[in-house]
Write a protein that holds these residues in place. Sequence first.
Motif, PDB file in Angstrom:
ATOM      1  N   GLN A  35       0.821  -1.203   0.000  1.00 51.42           N
ATOM      2  CA  GLN A  35       0.000   0.000   0.000  1.00 51.42           C
ATOM      3  C   GLN A  35       0.857   1.256   0.000  1.00 51.42           C
ATOM      4  O   GLN A  35       0.557   2.244  -0.682  1.00 51.42           O
ATOM      5  CB  GLN A  35      -0.930  -0.003   1.211  1.00 51.42           C
ATOM      6  CG  GLN A  35      -1.917   1.165   1.236  1.00 51.42           C
ATOM      7  CD  GLN A  35      -2.836   1.104   2.435  1.00 51.42           C
ATOM      8  OE1 GLN A  35      -2.685   0.239   3.283  1.00 51.42           O
ATOM      9  NE2 GLN A  35      -3.784   2.022   2.503  1.00 51.42           N
ATOM     10  N   ALA A  36       1.970   1.238   0.770  1.00 54.74           N
ATOM     11  CA  ALA A  36       2.870   2.395   0.808  1.00 54.74           C
ATOM     12  C   ALA A  36       3.507   2.638  -0.556  1.00 54.74           C
ATOM     13  O   ALA A  36       3.645   3.788  -0.998  1.00 54.74           O
ATOM     14  CB  ALA A  36       3.956   2.176   1.867  1.00 54.74           C
ATOM     15  N   GLN A  77       2.235   1.795  -3.458  1.00 58.30           N
ATOM     16  CA  GLN A  77       1.202   2.320  -4.339  1.00 58.30           C
ATOM     17  C   GLN A  77       0.931   3.798  -4.060  1.00 58.30           C
ATOM     18  O   GLN A  77       0.760   4.601  -4.982  1.00 58.30           O
ATOM     19  CB  GLN A  77      -0.088   1.505  -4.165  1.00 58.30           C
ATOM     20  CG  GLN A  77       0.013   0.065  -4.674  1.00 58.30           C
ATOM     21  CD  GLN A  77      -1.240  -0.743  -4.364  1.00 58.30           C
ATOM     22  OE1 GLN A  77      -2.129  -0.264  -3.667  1.00 58.30           O
ATOM     23  NE2 GLN A  77      -1.286  -1.969  -4.878  1.00 58.30           N
ATOM     24  N   THR A  78       0.906   4.166  -2.759  1.00 60.63           N
ATOM     25  CA  THR A  78       0.690   5.567  -2.390  1.00 60.63           C
ATOM     26  C   THR A  78       1.827   6.455  -2.890  1.00 60.63           C
ATOM     27  O   THR A  78       1.601   7.553  -3.403  1.00 60.63           O
ATOM     28  CB  THR A  78       0.561   5.704  -0.860  1.00 60.63           C
ATOM     29  OG1 THR A  78      -0.505   4.864  -0.394  1.00 60.63           O
ATOM     30  CG2 THR A  78       0.300   7.156  -0.470  1.00 60.63           C
ATOM     31  N   LYS A  79       3.063   5.962  -2.757  1.00 59.18           N
ATOM     32  CA  LYS A  79       4.216   6.731  -3.223  1.00 59.18           C
ATOM     33  C   LYS A  79       4.162   6.935  -4.726  1.00 59.18           C
ATOM     34  O   LYS A  79       4.417   8.036  -5.235  1.00 59.18           O
ATOM     35  CB  LYS A  79       5.509   6.017  -2.835  1.00 59.18           C
ATOM     36  CG  LYS A  79       6.768   6.777  -3.253  1.00 59.18           C
ATOM     37  CD  LYS A  79       8.018   6.012  -2.862  1.00 59.18           C
ATOM     38  CE  LYS A  79       9.263   6.777  -3.325  1.00 59.18           C
ATOM     39  NZ  LYS A  79      10.504   6.053  -3.007  1.00 59.18           N
ATOM     40  N   TYR A 127       1.528   6.955  -6.571  1.00 66.77           N
ATOM     41  CA  TYR A 127       0.437   7.881  -6.872  1.00 66.77           C
ATOM     42  C   TYR A 127       0.856   9.331  -6.576  1.00 66.77           C
ATOM     43  O   TYR A 127       0.578  10.242  -7.362  1.00 66.77           O
ATOM     44  CB  TYR A 127      -0.791   7.515  -6.030  1.00 66.77           C
ATOM     45  CG  TYR A 127      -1.910   8.512  -6.114  1.00 66.77           C
ATOM     46  CD1 TYR A 127      -2.145   9.416  -5.071  1.00 66.77           C
ATOM     47  CD2 TYR A 127      -2.731   8.567  -7.234  1.00 66.77           C
ATOM     48  CE1 TYR A 127      -3.177  10.340  -5.149  1.00 66.77           C
ATOM     49  CE2 TYR A 127      -3.767   9.502  -7.317  1.00 66.77           C
ATOM     50  CZ  TYR A 127      -3.981  10.382  -6.276  1.00 66.77           C
ATOM     51  OH  TYR A 127      -4.992  11.291  -6.358  1.00 66.77           O
ATOM     52  N   MET A 128       1.550   9.530  -5.442  1.00 69.05           N
ATOM     53  CA  MET A 128       1.987  10.877  -5.092  1.00 69.05           C
ATOM     54  C   MET A 128       3.005  11.395  -6.103  1.00 69.05           C
ATOM     55  O   MET A 128       3.019  12.594  -6.429  1.00 69.05           O
ATOM     56  CB  MET A 128       2.594  10.890  -3.680  1.00 69.05           C
ATOM     57  CG  MET A 128       1.586  10.627  -2.565  1.00 69.05           C
ATOM     58  SD  MET A 128       0.190  11.790  -2.610  1.00 69.05           S
ATOM     59  CE  MET A 128       1.031  13.329  -2.316  1.00 69.05           C
TER      60      MET A 128
END
Length: 487
Positions: free
Chosen positions: A48-49, A51-53, A55-56
């Motif tokens: 999840q981290a 994927q978040t990175k 996306y950011m």
Amino acid sequence: MTTEPTQKALTATDIIRFYEQFVKDWENYHNVRLQEEQTKHRLELAQQALQTKAYMEQVENFLDIIAGHFEQTDAFLAALKQAQTLNTAVTQTRETMLRDEIVGLRKLVVDIKASGSAITPAPDLSAKERPEDEPPEALPSPGNRKKAKAQTISTMVQRFILNDASKSADTIKGTKTTLDLFIEAFGDLPVSQISGTTAGDFHDLLLGLPATHGKSKNRLSIRDAVKSAKEQELETVSGKTVKNHFSRLSSLWSVLVQREIVAKNPWSQWSFNTTKKTERRCWTDEELALLTPNQWEHRGISRRTYAGMVNMALYTGLRLGEICNLRGQDIENIQGVACFHVRPHPEDRWSPKSAAGTRLVPIHSRLIKAGIMSFLKPEQHFLFPDLPTSSEGVRGAAFGQAFSKLKTKLDLPAEITFHSFRHTVSTKLRNQNASFRELWIDRVLGHEASHRSQGTMNYTSSIDVQNLKSVIEALEFPTFQLDIPES
């Protein structure tokens, strides 16, 4: 007779041991399952981290892309608003002049009828009221009125300044600012009506303006701003600023006098108090240490460009405009020495501040070590391509504003600016114990030679370039370290 084998009776101790082992096995099983679930949870969190990175990073890339478009749009809208304001002022002035012209023509028709019709003379009220011995008031011809209308200050500025391809972007920008202030104060007057009285009123009005006038979007009108500055005891513009406005208008009037459009120049021979209100000074080592890339915040201009420009200013003494307008082809190898070649760019409508500004500046070894050569890319026109160009065609304005905000953020005093890097370089070089000729330092900084009798040196001379390199390499800032981030 058969005998059955006897079963060994279970003792209480055996039963207890059995259940103890059973409980331990069950606990081990649950521990294993718990560890398995925890590992699985950590794996999900890590995924999840990531994927978040990702996306950011996509969001940041998108913001970086649209930031430049937003700045261009803002600049376009500001220019459009400025043009609309100017056109509105011009239209209102022309409307007034047209009304006056209609009144004059009507009076002219009445006078013609009164003097030329013998059968049915038209009544002339003004003639009845005028004494017999007083001659009728002379009227300007329609041709003269049209000529006066065509010679408004905005028309003259457009004709002789804005349409002149030889004028620099700074000159055009400054002239537009002066014109906007004048029209806002007095309207788009014909140049023949602008006298010394008008110039004096403009002089007094400018001196009353607050120093921050024009730097915010929601600004007051020029007269309201003067009134507010007086009531609140605000800091007003400097005499140097007023002198710059008068110099621009005086340059225009010199052309008008030469062409006999006006009789005299009301903007010349004025005195101004040009004493600096704030004494600029050099950077200290402690202040330089605050200039880290992490402090820089600007979506359109990267931290990499920020680090490159600060390094260049500190290890070359170049002006901000000179740094912003450097191109890849301006890095040359002269007799084995890598140099920045500061020179005019006619195609970009930019040139150094003076003739002495055209020069070679050897590249400091610390600059090369910091990574300045990584900006040299064949597909780029400018060395720092992400610097936006303002609507007036000036590169570096956005960087200068962002650097001022950074100074405020770092609580740095007003006495130091980006131009203070140049003062720092000049001071360090002139305080060196090395046997540098003053002419070498002037040549590096682009100053007029302190002793003109020393003559002009040839840039292509290997001795000259080596001398300049020895001057540049004398610059040392032991506590300053601002490495250029990789692209």
